[in-house]
Design a protein around this motif. Structure first.
Motif, PDB file in Angstrom:
ATOM      1  N   LYS A  57      -0.316 -18.306  -9.992  1.00 23.59           N
ATOM      2  CA  LYS A  57      -0.842 -17.394 -11.005  1.00 23.59           C
ATOM      3  C   LYS A  57      -0.741 -15.963 -10.492  1.00 23.59           C
ATOM      4  N   GLY A  58      -1.024 -15.800  -9.215  1.00 22.99           N
ATOM      5  CA  GLY A  58      -1.019 -14.450  -8.633  1.00 22.99           C
ATOM      6  C   GLY A  58       0.287 -13.732  -8.853  1.00 22.99           C
ATOM      7  N   SER A  59       1.364 -14.383  -8.527  1.00 27.80           N
ATOM      8  CA  SER A  59       2.636 -13.663  -8.604  1.00 27.80           C
ATOM      9  C   SER A  59       3.116 -13.538 -10.035  1.00 27.80           C
ATOM     10  N   ARG A 113      -0.058  -4.334 -12.205  1.00 30.10           N
ATOM     11  CA  ARG A 113       0.146  -3.127 -11.416  1.00 30.10           C
ATOM     12  C   ARG A 113       1.040  -2.099 -12.097  1.00 30.10           C
ATOM     13  N   MET A 114       1.753  -2.493 -13.126  1.00 30.79           N
ATOM     14  CA  MET A 114       2.611  -1.526 -13.806  1.00 30.79           C
ATOM     15  C   MET A 114       2.294  -1.551 -15.300  1.00 30.79           C
ATOM     16  N   GLN A 115       1.020  -1.321 -15.608  1.00 28.85           N
ATOM     17  CA  GLN A 115       0.571  -1.535 -16.993  1.00 28.85           C
ATOM     18  C   GLN A 115       1.266  -0.665 -18.022  1.00 28.85           C
ATOM     19  N   GLN A 116       1.466   0.603 -17.649  1.00 26.03           N
ATOM     20  CA  GLN A 116       2.072   1.500 -18.614  1.00 26.03           C
ATOM     21  C   GLN A 116       3.527   1.103 -18.892  1.00 26.03           C
ATOM     22  N   LEU A 117       4.228   0.736 -17.824  1.00 25.65           N
ATOM     23  CA  LEU A 117       5.623   0.346 -17.977  1.00 25.65           C
ATOM     24  C   LEU A 117       5.721  -0.971 -18.752  1.00 25.65           C
ATOM     25  N   SER A 118       4.799  -1.877 -18.439  1.00 27.17           N
ATOM     26  CA  SER A 118       4.818  -3.185 -19.103  1.00 27.17           C
ATOM     27  C   SER A 118       4.670  -3.066 -20.610  1.00 27.17           C
ATOM     28  N   GLY A 167       0.796  -1.231   0.000  1.00 28.27           N
ATOM     29  CA  GLY A 167       0.000   0.000   0.000  1.00 28.27           C
ATOM     30  C   GLY A 167       0.824   1.273   0.000  1.00 28.27           C
ATOM     31  N   ALA A 168       2.138   1.140   0.074  1.00 28.70           N
ATOM     32  CA  ALA A 168       2.987   2.342   0.086  1.00 28.70           C
ATOM     33  C   ALA A 168       3.109   2.949  -1.305  1.00 28.70           C
ATOM     34  N   GLY A 169       2.773   2.161  -2.318  1.00 30.24           N
ATOM     35  CA  GLY A 169       2.809   2.683  -3.686  1.00 30.24           C
ATOM     36  C   GLY A 169       4.072   2.322  -4.446  1.00 30.24           C
ATOM     37  N   LYS A 170       4.613   1.141  -4.149  1.00 29.01           N
ATOM     38  CA  LYS A 170       5.862   0.736  -4.819  1.00 29.01           C
ATOM     39  C   LYS A 170       5.679   0.644  -6.337  1.00 29.01           C
ATOM     40  N   SER A 171       4.603  -0.002  -6.773  1.00 31.74           N
ATOM     41  CA  SER A 171       4.427  -0.220  -8.211  1.00 31.74           C
ATOM     42  C   SER A 171       4.302   1.101  -8.953  1.00 31.74           C
ATOM     43  N   ILE A 200      10.461  -7.091 -17.541  1.00 32.33           N
ATOM     44  CA  ILE A 200       9.894  -7.247 -16.196  1.00 32.33           C
ATOM     45  C   ILE A 200       9.747  -8.727 -15.886  1.00 32.33           C
ATOM     46  N   ARG A 201      10.171  -9.101 -14.694  1.00 34.74           N
ATOM     47  CA  ARG A 201      10.123 -10.512 -14.333  1.00 34.74           C
ATOM     48  C   ARG A 201       9.582 -10.655 -12.908  1.00 34.74           C
ATOM     49  N   PRO A 202       8.519 -11.416 -12.729  1.00 38.60           N
ATOM     50  CA  PRO A 202       8.049 -11.657 -11.358  1.00 38.60           C
ATOM     51  C   PRO A 202       9.016 -12.566 -10.602  1.00 38.60           C
TER      52      PRO A 202
END
Lengths: 343, 343
Positions: free
Chosen positions: A115-117, A124-129, A81-85, A136-138
């Protein structure tokens, strides 16, 4: 020749035998030439515990190792919730605009393949993705013979051989995730948000003192005054701690992930940090210390893992733990007994 | 019958065979009856790595274990020069005046058997040492099969079986000493002194957040204002951290070890802490967690130690470490190679 395979997101799932078709030379050439499919496969390869895969992975990593070392390795953590993404996205987009070759990794030491991770970070980072140049790698699965930390360290080697010059590593988990990231990055960023009063929300034990840059997020709208007060409190608190070995004066920056403000100032601090630590030799000496830790940590993990493969180990362990918890069994005696059974 | 032996300070050196003359029953009876010579021998026994000694020690510890658990275990740390000995002495004398059965241990995880550490504590706490009822023991040697932390945990068991109701454990070393003490005590006290400006001298990374009580020492003479300012700074900083699981509101107290002031207030806080944590169950749940950690830590230590006994282990290790330091050898490959040699 690309063997038959199927994809999910950034991961390529391919039949086991197909991965062994390539020589180390072919892997290396593909990775150095910017083949993203091959890079993803290589990361999946290093995460595998299958012995034949490990042999191949080590051959590839050894070939990549001399080509590694030149990226800025930046860790970033903060409570949920701190807003990392949002912050990573804003920072990432500005880095890409400056032609940085950026990779973003997530690390969760408690992860399992889920699946979640796999999907989480992209959502959460749609524009960057959507930017083609970013990678980007989970988080790694928990299968690596050295654990998630070792898998991440090896992934960094592959990414640097592939030419990435900036690697952001986000911890998404709780527990010891932050310390692990601290041990494999050059710079460590902590993201905080103001809480109900003027205290900050949830600074985990010991983390504040690790940070090189502390960001107070959500400095927007009605929150501006509160964020400024929080920043002042943090600056006072930092003043009490021992100076950093790097000689870097820890700084506190106000940002708004939402409004994209504070990011150029953050980038400036990042550049100053690398300038200082390259100049005073800390960057290099820290890297040496980190590879020594890497070896120690992975060695101990691997030895304990090997020993725990004894067929009755878990049975003996569970039984001892039950009696220790109730206070019946002296822990030293439990260790002595278990060791006699094992060796 | 006491066998022929010689003493140095609190330690009794006796011929090896003599220690095996006693049955577990005889050890236990003597210890419970307040025989200090026997207690000291028992502590020396548990610090020994000789297999026959370890068997005897485990039998004794297992017999003592059901009798243990009822002391207040209090850890105290601070930088060199912060005045730990003076503070422990003042605190100890007041506890003895209240008929507490007090023992004081020093723990230095990097210790070796040396004249310095055997004599050091007595010299620095002369008034306390002269009290017949107190038991003071310098740090364990590094020979215990579980390391210095395990030796200290076992010593606590013996002391509690012997009837001590208050155990002060002082860390004298650097490195990870403080975390080890934190893991075996109920209450953790950090001692600080004001520095040149209004910052405090040398708060080690991560330690401030472990403390339940923070003492600002040297609040005397010209230093009073500075000490008060430092206390105010620390109170502000603590406000930023997550609350303690124990629900104890961390407090900052001003003391003067030299003038003996602030000690009654400290004792009051100590009593309040134990009152709270007994009432809310934290004391007990923390003890359970600690014995589980004890088992894990000692098990891992013992496994790694066993494995490292392979005759060529250190040769292989040193060679790998040299190549890892220069950056030639991939740490994962070094681990893989070493593991194949070992297993």
């Amino acid at each position: 020749m690309v063997p038959p395979c199927f994809t999910r997101g950034d991961l390529i799932f391919i039949p086991v035998m197909a991965q062994l078709d390539l020589t180390t030379e072919q892997w290396l050439t593909g990775i150095r030439n910017g083949d993203r499919v091959l890079l993803s496969r290589a990361i999946t390869l290093i995460e595998s515990a299958v012995p034949a895969h490990r042999e191949q992975a080590l051959a590839l990593l050894s070939a990549c190792y001399p080509l590694s070392g030149s990226a800025m390795r930046i860790g970033i953590t903060g409570s949920p919730g701190a807003g990392k993404s949002t912050t990573i996205e804003s920072l990432g987009l500005q880095m890409l605009a400056d032609n940085k070759k950026l990779a973003v990794l997530a690390v969760d030491p408690s992860s399992r393949i889920s699946k979640g991770s796999i999907l989480g970070d992209k959502t959460r980072m749609q524009q960057l993705s959507r930017e083609a140049s970013v990678f980007i790698r989970p988080t790694a699965s928990g299968e690596h013979v050295g654990g998630v930390a070792a898998a991440t360290r090896e992934t960094i080697i592959l990414l640097e051989a592939a030419g990435f010059d900036t690697i952001l590593i986000e911890t998404v988990g709780v527990g010891q995730g932050e310390t692990a990231i601290y041990d494999m990055t050059d710079l460590f960023i902590l993201l905080l948000i103001p809480g109900a009063g003027d205290e900050l929300q949830g600074i985990k034990r010991g983390i504040m003192e690790l940070a090189d840059i502390i960001l107070i997020n959500k400095c927007d709208g009605d929150n501006v005054e509160r964020a400024k007060l929080a920043a002042a409190e943090v600056r006072r608190a930092i003043h009490l701690f021992q100076s950093k070995t790097s000689e870097w004066p820890v700084c506190v920056e106000l940002i708004s992930g939402l409004e994209g403000r504070g990011i150029p100032e953050l980038r400036h601090q990042i550049d100053k940090y690398f300038e200082l630590t390259k100049h005073n030799g800390y960057l290099e000496s820290n890297r040496i210390r980190q590879r020594e830790s890497w070896f120690q940590d992975q060695l101990h993990y691997a030895i304990l893992r090997s020993v725990s493969e004894h067929p009755q180990y878990h049975e003996w362990l569970k039984s001892a733990e039950a009696d220790i918890q109730t206070g019946q069994l002296l822990p030293s005696l439990a260790v002595h007994t278990l060791l006699k059974k094992l060796f």
